[in-house]
Design a protein around this motif. Sequence first.
Motif, PDB file in Angstrom:
ATOM      1  N   LEU A   1      17.035  -5.251  13.327  1.00  0.00           N
ATOM      2  CA  LEU A   1      18.128  -4.991  12.393  1.00  0.00           C
ATOM      3  C   LEU A   1      18.067  -3.526  11.993  1.00  0.00           C
ATOM      4  O   LEU A   1      17.024  -3.035  11.575  1.00  0.00           O
ATOM      5  N   SER A   2      19.202  -2.876  12.102  1.00  0.00           N
ATOM      6  CA  SER A   2      19.283  -1.458  11.752  1.00  0.00           C
ATOM      7  C   SER A   2      20.320  -1.284  10.655  1.00  0.00           C
ATOM      8  O   SER A   2      21.450  -1.754  10.794  1.00  0.00           O
ATOM      9  N   ILE A   3      19.925  -0.630   9.606  1.00  0.00           N
ATOM     10  CA  ILE A   3      20.849  -0.363   8.489  1.00  0.00           C
ATOM     11  C   ILE A   3      21.090   1.134   8.433  1.00  0.00           C
ATOM     12  O   ILE A   3      20.142   1.918   8.390  1.00  0.00           O
TER      13      ILE A   3
END
Length: 97
Positions: A1-3
């Motif tokens: 997951l990349s924010i």
Amino acid sequence: LSIAAPQPPGPPTLHPPTVAPGNTVTVSWTPGAGGVPSSYTLIARSAPAGPVIAQFARSATTVTFGGVPGGTYFLQVIAHNAVGSSGVSNQVTVAVP
């Protein structure tokens, strides 16, 4: 997951202003790409690259001024948020009779 990290706003796009009776000038712009702006600074000059003669802090993307003195004005907008500020928008000219 990349924010994605928060970003400063991109330069707004300033639309051609309108002049109505009573020297009422309406100016509007569209936010640029990048982070969401929380406020804007509208800048007015009396020459295309001249010194700033007035600046106005705004939270909306449309502003109306009444009783503007006759003359030719060169306008630009800068967007701001908690991360930083955009570059200046395109420049538009308004001639007030």
